[in-house]
Design an enzyme around this catalytic site. Sequence first.
Site, PDB file in Angstrom:
ATOM      1  N   GLY A  74       0.823  -1.212   0.000  1.00 25.14           N
ATOM      2  CA  GLY A  74       0.000   0.000   0.000  1.00 25.14           C
ATOM      3  C   GLY A  74       0.851   1.253   0.000  1.00 25.14           C
ATOM      4  O   GLY A  74       0.516   2.260  -0.640  1.00 25.14           O
ATOM      5  N   THR A  75       1.951   1.204   0.699  1.00 24.50           N
ATOM      6  CA  THR A  75       2.838   2.377   0.782  1.00 24.50           C
ATOM      7  C   THR A  75       3.375   2.737  -0.599  1.00 24.50           C
ATOM      8  O   THR A  75       3.395   3.910  -0.980  1.00 24.50           O
ATOM      9  CB  THR A  75       4.001   2.071   1.755  1.00 24.50           C
ATOM     10  OG1 THR A  75       3.430   1.799   3.044  1.00 24.50           O
ATOM     11  CG2 THR A  75       4.972   3.227   1.853  1.00 24.50           C
ATOM     12  N   ASN A 152      -7.358   3.700   9.420  1.00 22.71           N
ATOM     13  CA  ASN A 152      -6.792   2.483  10.004  1.00 22.71           C
ATOM     14  C   ASN A 152      -6.939   2.431  11.516  1.00 22.71           C
ATOM     15  O   ASN A 152      -7.031   1.359  12.100  1.00 22.71           O
ATOM     16  CB  ASN A 152      -5.319   2.324   9.615  1.00 22.71           C
ATOM     17  CG  ASN A 152      -4.535   3.603   9.715  1.00 22.71           C
ATOM     18  OD1 ASN A 152      -4.882   4.603   9.085  1.00 22.71           O
ATOM     19  ND2 ASN A 152      -3.483   3.604  10.505  1.00 22.71           N
ATOM     20  N   GLN A 182      -7.645   0.136   4.003  1.00 22.51           N
ATOM     21  CA  GLN A 182      -8.467  -0.392   5.102  1.00 22.51           C
ATOM     22  C   GLN A 182      -9.936  -0.537   4.722  1.00 22.51           C
ATOM     23  O   GLN A 182     -10.745  -0.919   5.573  1.00 22.51           O
ATOM     24  CB  GLN A 182      -8.345   0.518   6.340  1.00 22.51           C
ATOM     25  CG  GLN A 182      -6.969   0.533   6.972  1.00 22.51           C
ATOM     26  CD  GLN A 182      -6.581  -0.792   7.642  1.00 22.51           C
ATOM     27  OE1 GLN A 182      -7.405  -1.695   7.824  1.00 22.51           O
ATOM     28  NE2 GLN A 182      -5.316  -0.917   8.019  1.00 22.51           N
ATOM     29  N   SER A 202      -3.811  -3.120  -0.328  1.00 19.90           N
ATOM     30  CA  SER A 202      -2.627  -3.826   0.164  1.00 19.90           C
ATOM     31  C   SER A 202      -2.987  -5.275   0.446  1.00 19.90           C
ATOM     32  O   SER A 202      -3.994  -5.549   1.119  1.00 19.90           O
ATOM     33  CB  SER A 202      -2.140  -3.148   1.447  1.00 19.90           C
ATOM     34  OG  SER A 202      -1.143  -3.942   2.059  1.00 19.90           O
ATOM     35  N   GLY A 203      -2.153  -6.199  -0.040  1.00 20.13           N
ATOM     36  CA  GLY A 203      -2.442  -7.620   0.114  1.00 20.13           C
ATOM     37  C   GLY A 203      -2.606  -8.073   1.558  1.00 20.13           C
ATOM     38  O   GLY A 203      -3.563  -8.766   1.895  1.00 20.13           O
ATOM     39  N   HIS A 204      -1.677  -7.636   2.412  1.00 12.35           N
ATOM     40  CA  HIS A 204      -1.671  -8.233   3.755  1.00 12.35           C
ATOM     41  C   HIS A 204      -2.813  -7.766   4.653  1.00 12.35           C
ATOM     42  O   HIS A 204      -2.982  -8.267   5.763  1.00 12.35           O
ATOM     43  CB  HIS A 204      -0.302  -8.052   4.436  1.00 12.35           C
ATOM     44  CG  HIS A 204       0.005  -6.681   4.927  1.00 12.35           C
ATOM     45  ND1 HIS A 204      -0.033  -6.362   6.264  1.00 12.35           N
ATOM     46  CD2 HIS A 204       0.374  -5.559   4.284  1.00 12.35           C
ATOM     47  CE1 HIS A 204       0.321  -5.093   6.413  1.00 12.35           C
ATOM     48  NE2 HIS A 204       0.577  -4.583   5.218  1.00 12.35           N
ATOM     49  N   THR A 240      10.581  -7.301 -12.369  1.00 14.16           N
ATOM     50  CA  THR A 240       9.937  -8.589 -12.644  1.00 14.16           C
ATOM     51  C   THR A 240       8.839  -8.858 -11.621  1.00 14.16           C
ATOM     52  O   THR A 240       9.038  -8.658 -10.417  1.00 14.16           O
ATOM     53  CB  THR A 240      10.993  -9.719 -12.633  1.00 14.16           C
ATOM     54  OG1 THR A 240      11.937  -9.410 -13.659  1.00 14.16           O
ATOM     55  CG2 THR A 240      10.370 -11.076 -12.913  1.00 14.16           C
ATOM     56  N   CYS A 328       2.106   0.657  12.514  1.00 13.78           N
ATOM     57  CA  CYS A 328       3.293   1.314  11.965  1.00 13.78           C
ATOM     58  C   CYS A 328       3.889   2.287  12.966  1.00 13.78           C
ATOM     59  O   CYS A 328       5.053   2.627  12.873  1.00 13.78           O
ATOM     60  CB  CYS A 328       2.936   2.065  10.699  1.00 13.78           C
ATOM     61  SG  CYS A 328       2.028   1.072   9.548  1.00 13.78           S
TER      62      CYS A 328
HETATM   63  N1  PLP Z   1      -2.832   2.911   4.215  1.00 16.14           N
HETATM   64  C1  PLP Z   1      -3.476   2.523   5.318  1.00 16.14           C
HETATM   65  C2  PLP Z   1      -4.784   3.156   5.659  1.00 16.14           C
HETATM   66  C3  PLP Z   1      -2.916   1.546   6.145  1.00 16.14           C
HETATM   67  O1  PLP Z   1      -3.548   1.157   7.247  1.00 16.14           O
HETATM   68  C4  PLP Z   1      -1.671   0.985   5.790  1.00 16.14           C
HETATM   69  C5  PLP Z   1      -1.004   0.002   6.676  1.00 16.14           C
HETATM   70  O2  PLP Z   1      -1.276  -0.089   7.845  1.00 16.14           O
HETATM   71  C6  PLP Z   1      -1.046   1.409   4.611  1.00 16.14           C
HETATM   72  C7  PLP Z   1      -1.664   2.367   3.841  1.00 16.14           C
HETATM   73  C8  PLP Z   1       0.258   0.856   4.179  1.00 16.14           C
HETATM   74  O3  PLP Z   1       0.105  -0.402   3.609  1.00 16.14           O
HETATM   75  P1  PLP Z   1       1.379  -1.387   3.497  1.00 16.14           P
HETATM   76  O4  PLP Z   1       1.620  -1.915   4.861  1.00 16.14           O
HETATM   77  O5  PLP Z   1       0.948  -2.429   2.528  1.00 16.14           O
HETATM   78  O6  PLP Z   1       2.482  -0.566   2.974  1.00 16.14           O
END
Ligand code: PLP
Length: 402
Positions: A74-75, A152, A182, A202-204, A240, A328
């Site tokens: 996501g970042t 989040n 989220q 974001s996958g995770h 890749t 984070c």
């Molecule tokens: N955006 C939101 C709202 C999130 O909660 C998060 C991760 O907690 C991210 C972006 C970042 O995603 P990633 O961990 O895949 O970089």
Amino acid sequence: MFEKVIYLDNNATTRVCDEAINQMLPFFGEKYGNPSSMHNFGGDVGAYVKKAREQVAGLVGASDPQEIIFTSCGTESSNMALRGLTDPRKKHIITTKVEHPCVLNVAKHLEKNHGYEVTYLGVNSEGLLDLDEFKDSINENTALISVMWANNETGVIFPVEQLAGIAKEKNPEVLFFVDAVQAAGKVPINVKDTRIDMLSISGHKIHAPKGIGAIYIRKGTLITPFMQGGHQERGRRGGTENVAAIVALGAASEQAVKYLEDEEVRIKQMRNRLERGILENSFNARVNGSRFKRVPNTTNISFEYIEGELILLHLSDLGICASSGSACTSGNLEPSHVLRSMGIPFTAIHGSIRFSLSRYTTDSEIDYVIEKVPAVINKLNSISPFQSELRELKEIKTAMKS
Ligand code: PLP
């Protein structure tokens, strides 16, 4: 070690679903080809990447799978949207004070090092934006608006579809980016019916592995590639492809669509029951953020006059995983920028705990947490240095009940 962990920290990360694991495994073994290769061995792998792109397009409601670009997280997707701006004359960005650091810190960087002016919109005590203030902040120099779909920390939802409409009406050239990390899998997303230009997932956070994400970029949107390199992703993101993770993201996206109703009904009921159970039995508990405009899986509860980290440690000893603010920022005892922006008193911010559920959460786990949390809180209340404040709060709550 606990026989069973009760994992209520799904906004930090989620368990990878069986479908994602099973479908990704062959790509570590026999299906190791490079999807860019001309031979069939690689080309066959390319077919799985294509399928995954369609599955992700299905999750976000894109009309064309080519509008989906795979990223590492996501970042990276947020960085791509914000750093990819192409018009050197337009130097104004609008975002909110409660965004994830992957937007806020990029905005600050562009402000400090690239001559951008950034408007950071505030929120009210419920965590909601003022739509008039939003509209007034847009001008002819606005290049990009970046607003998250769901927060989040609190789960509060911004009306991004409506905001995109307002923005385009005022300035049709403005780009509208949504961090939907989220929101994906928790609320229906249909970008094709909106005026959103870009949207990240974001996958995770949706039961795929860590290290894979995606960004939707509407056809015709001008963005300079953030990752320069080969021709992968049609030259929009070199490198890749992480085929196994892409396949897993596709499988998880398909599952996420199937589970949307479960989120809206079963998970929401469990979240509400958990919240009620805690509020009824802990007089110094309060919910942070709108209780109506929220994703179904999240509750952010402050326990006034006690320390969130202490609560987490006690819960952890009981096998319960929760979070004090966003994962984070844990390890960093700065009070949450989201709760601060909402004007929550410091004595409540410090005792804030986020519980976030998933499809794997069960009713018996919720029963257990409802039983254990008030006991932990009572114990910590008795050693809090704020005894007179707690007494006063208890009297007020008792008077309100009677
Ligand atoms: N955006 C939101 C709202 C999130 O909660 C998060 C991760 O907690 C991210 C972006 C970042 O995603 P990633 O961990 O895949 O970089």
